[in-house]
Design a protein around this motif. Structure first.
Motif, mmCIF file in Angstrom:
data_model
loop_
_atom_site.group_PDB
_atom_site.id
_atom_site.type_symbol
_atom_site.label_atom_id
_atom_site.label_comp_id
_atom_site.label_asym_id
_atom_site.label_seq_id
_atom_site.Cartn_x
_atom_site.Cartn_y
_atom_site.Cartn_z
ATOM 1 N N ARG A 1 -10.211 3.453 -27.915
ATOM 2 C CA ARG A 1 -10.518 3.768 -26.522
ATOM 3 C C ARG A 1 -11.463 4.971 -26.403
ATOM 4 N NH1 ARG A 1 -7.915 6.609 -22.357
ATOM 5 N NH2 ARG A 1 -8.471 5.799 -20.300
ATOM 6 N N PRO A 2 -11.206 6.081 -27.111
ATOM 7 C CA PRO A 2 -12.152 7.202 -27.028
ATOM 8 C C PRO A 2 -13.515 6.908 -27.668
ATOM 9 C CG PRO A 2 -10.007 7.935 -27.826
ATOM 10 C CD PRO A 2 -9.998 6.439 -27.863
ATOM 11 N N LEU A 3 -13.545 6.067 -28.719
ATOM 12 C CA LEU A 3 -14.812 5.777 -29.398
ATOM 13 C C LEU A 3 -15.774 4.976 -28.531
ATOM 14 C CD1 LEU A 3 -13.618 4.956 -33.034
ATOM 15 C CD2 LEU A 3 -15.034 6.888 -32.319
ATOM 16 N N GLY A 4 -15.233 4.204 -27.599
ATOM 17 C CA GLY A 4 -16.096 3.381 -26.774
ATOM 18 C C GLY A 4 -16.724 2.254 -27.574
ATOM 19 N N SER A 5 -17.756 1.672 -27.047
ATOM 20 C CA SER A 5 -18.360 0.494 -27.673
ATOM 21 C C SER A 5 -19.366 0.841 -28.763
ATOM 22 C CB SER A 5 -19.045 -0.371 -26.610
ATOM 23 O OG SER A 5 -20.030 0.382 -25.921
ATOM 24 N N ALA A 6 -19.876 2.075 -28.772
ATOM 25 C CA ALA A 6 -20.882 2.454 -29.763
ATOM 26 C C ALA A 6 -21.101 3.955 -29.713
ATOM 27 C CB ALA A 6 -22.203 1.727 -29.494
ATOM 28 N N PHE A 7 -21.730 4.492 -30.754
ATOM 29 C CA PHE A 7 -22.065 5.914 -30.751
ATOM 30 C C PHE A 7 -22.988 6.216 -29.569
ATOM 31 C CE2 PHE A 7 -24.936 9.402 -32.272
ATOM 32 C CZ PHE A 7 -23.988 10.413 -32.137
ATOM 33 N N LYS B 1 -21.669 6.353 -26.612
ATOM 34 C CA LYS B 1 -20.846 5.926 -25.486
ATOM 35 C C LYS B 1 -19.391 6.384 -25.648
ATOM 36 C CE LYS B 1 -23.711 1.929 -24.392
ATOM 37 N NZ LYS B 1 -23.761 0.461 -24.124
ATOM 38 N N GLU B 2 -19.194 7.283 -26.613
ATOM 39 C CA GLU B 2 -17.842 7.800 -26.836
ATOM 40 C C GLU B 2 -17.419 8.675 -25.656
ATOM 41 O OE1 GLU B 2 -20.662 10.851 -27.861
ATOM 42 O OE2 GLU B 2 -20.530 8.767 -28.556
ATOM 43 N N GLU C 1 -12.605 15.978 -31.451
ATOM 44 C CA GLU C 1 -13.309 16.076 -30.176
ATOM 45 C C GLU C 1 -14.795 16.384 -30.390
ATOM 46 O OE1 GLU C 1 -9.104 16.777 -30.085
ATOM 47 O OE2 GLU C 1 -10.666 17.900 -31.130
ATOM 48 N N ASN C 2 -15.085 17.126 -31.455
ATOM 49 C CA ASN C 2 -16.480 17.434 -31.793
ATOM 50 C C ASN C 2 -17.070 16.391 -32.728
ATOM 51 O OD1 ASN C 2 -16.150 19.808 -30.324
ATOM 52 N ND2 ASN C 2 -15.588 21.005 -32.122
ATOM 53 N N ALA C 3 -16.264 15.926 -33.675
ATOM 54 C CA ALA C 3 -16.762 15.005 -34.699
ATOM 55 C C ALA C 3 -17.316 13.718 -34.102
ATOM 56 C CB ALA C 3 -15.653 14.681 -35.695
ATOM 57 N N VAL C 4 -16.623 13.155 -33.109
ATOM 58 C CA VAL C 4 -17.056 11.856 -32.563
ATOM 59 C C VAL C 4 -18.372 11.959 -31.804
ATOM 60 C CG1 VAL C 4 -14.718 10.914 -32.429
ATOM 61 C CG2 VAL C 4 -15.671 12.127 -30.454
ATOM 62 N N ARG C 5 -18.836 13.174 -31.558
ATOM 63 C CA ARG C 5 -20.107 13.353 -30.847
ATOM 64 C C ARG C 5 -21.276 13.563 -31.805
ATOM 65 N NH1 ARG C 5 -18.396 17.660 -26.330
ATOM 66 N NH2 ARG C 5 -16.660 18.083 -27.769
ATOM 67 N N THR D 1 -14.903 8.371 -38.163
ATOM 68 C CA THR D 1 -13.771 8.012 -37.311
ATOM 69 C C THR D 1 -13.641 6.498 -37.199
ATOM 70 O OG1 THR D 1 -14.170 10.038 -36.045
ATOM 71 C CG2 THR D 1 -12.688 8.413 -35.072
ATOM 72 N N LEU D 2 -14.767 5.817 -37.112
ATOM 73 C CA LEU D 2 -14.766 4.353 -37.068
ATOM 74 C C LEU D 2 -14.190 3.783 -38.365
ATOM 75 C CD1 LEU D 2 -15.607 1.932 -35.304
ATOM 76 C CD2 LEU D 2 -17.836 1.990 -36.447
ATOM 77 N N ASP D 3 -14.472 4.438 -39.470
ATOM 78 C CA ASP D 3 -13.929 4.006 -40.766
ATOM 79 C C ASP D 3 -12.408 4.137 -40.777
ATOM 80 O OD1 ASP D 3 -14.145 3.262 -43.614
ATOM 81 O OD2 ASP D 3 -13.497 5.315 -43.977
ATOM 82 N N ILE D 4 -11.906 5.204 -40.203
ATOM 83 C CA ILE D 4 -10.447 5.386 -40.104
ATOM 84 C C ILE D 4 -9.843 4.280 -39.245
ATOM 85 C CG2 ILE D 4 -8.643 6.893 -39.147
ATOM 86 C CD1 ILE D 4 -10.476 9.265 -39.948
#
Length: 343
Positions: A227-233, A235-236, A298-302, A310-313
């Motif tokens: 949900r936080p990742l959204g559909s693509a980098f 759009k997180e 919170e910083n990494a996903v940006r 994070t997507l790999d996890i």
């Protein structure tokens, strides 16, 4: 069955009801009850430190309360997967942590409560009727982790009264959970076939525990990550991450996985060895991947690199969940209805 034995080079006897009873006893006594005890102790310390903060507001007192908040959240994340038993009564899970908060109920209701300056709302009877969203750890997080927290607590005694009331509620619930598992639930596992008991038999009791080992992986994957990742980098939405204000979103996930891994170790004598070792390696790889992210999630996903990590996890959790489900089904355990189906 014979062909399957040949292909796997070994025949593994199906677990007996006695095997499941041993698994149940070990899980309850070495996992569930100790972690609830830790939650009880941490929440009592949080209650005491917030009281101290409000009696003598200072940066040191605020830091102590923040430290105890983290210890309490650590303890809660480690036992968050247990979704049956006393935690089901009176919506205690939502009282401890109202999340995900998709419509900002916490912000709205906490704002109204703080602005009311009505101390009667904090009386035991009335507080039970306020919104469940403001009764637990996320509401405490919003108060303690504001940049202006200390100034606001110094300037407005009612804000401190709200903080200590919520802390008291968290402590009361946590202590009750530990007590009720000791006094009531442990006995249900000792004699799973008792008349009008919680379970039908030891396999039914084991099924309840296995569900709390497997289904939470979906919650972590879908709510805490997807949900936080959204559909693509690009759009997180990092504010959809759990506990982003206290910068512990990744810490929560790591604790979730570590506690599920610990619970899984109870299956060492039940699963076929090759299946057990395969899943164990997946857990290890997953924890290693989490530790590779060395900045707050919170910083990494940006960042492109952090988003991909994070997507790999997320993908690793999906693979692990599928293999666990398959492995348990092969043992003849059917997890049945998932409470998240249709959400």
């Amino acid at each position: 069955i014979f062909l399957a034995c040949i292909l796997s080079f070994v025949c593994h006897a199906a677990p007996s009801e006695a095997d499941w009873k041993n698994f149940n006893h070990a899980t309850v006594n070495s996992f569930v009850i100790p972690f609830y005890q830790s939650l009880s102790a941490a929440s009592q310390a949080l209650q005491q430190s917030t009281q101290g903060l409000c009696q003598s507001p200072s940066q040191e007192a605020l830091d102590n309360s923040i430290g105890d908040f983290h210890k309490t959240m650590d303890a809660w994340q480690s036992i968050q997967n247990i979704t049956f038993g006393p935690i089901e009564f009176s919506m205690r899970s939502h009282s401890l942590q109202f999340w995900p908060d998709k419509k900002n109920h916490i912000g709205k209701h906490l704002g109204v409560l703080l602005a009311s300056d009505d101390k009667t709302l904090l009386n035991e009877d009335k507080f039970q009727r306020v919104s469940i969203s403001v009764k637990g750890l996320p509401a405490i997080e919003r108060i303690l982790f504001k940049q202006s927290a200390l100034n606001e607590l110094k300037a407005n005694k009612f804000h401190c009264d709200v903080l200590t009331t919520i802390s008291q509620n968290v402590s009361t619930i946590s202590t009750s959970l530990h007590s009720e598992w000791l006094k009531h639930m442990r006995g249900q596992f000792a004699d799973a076939k008792q008349l009008d008991g919680y379970f039908e038999d030891d396999i039914d009791a084991a099924t309840a525990l296995l569900k709390t080992m497997i289904e939470p992986l979906e919650v972590i994957r879908d709510l805490k990550l997807k949900r936080p990742l959204g559909s693509a980098f690009g759009k997180e939405k990092y504010k959809r991450l759990e506990s982003w204000r206290s910068q512990r979103s990744l810490r929560n996930i790591e604790l979730n996985i570590l506690s599920l891994q610990l619970m899984f170790e109870g299956l060492a004598n039940i699963l076929p060895p090759e299946r057990y070792h395969s899943i164990s390696h997946q857990y290890t790889a997953l924890v290693d991947a989490i530790k590779q992210i060395n900045t707050p999630l919170e910083n990494a996903v940006r960042t492109a690199e952090g988003y991909q990590a994070t997507l790999d996890i997320y993908k690793k959790i999906g693979t692990l969940h599928k293999e666990l489900e398959t492995s348990v089904s092969a043992l003849g355990i059917h997890l049945g209805f998932n409470s998240r189906d249709g959400d």
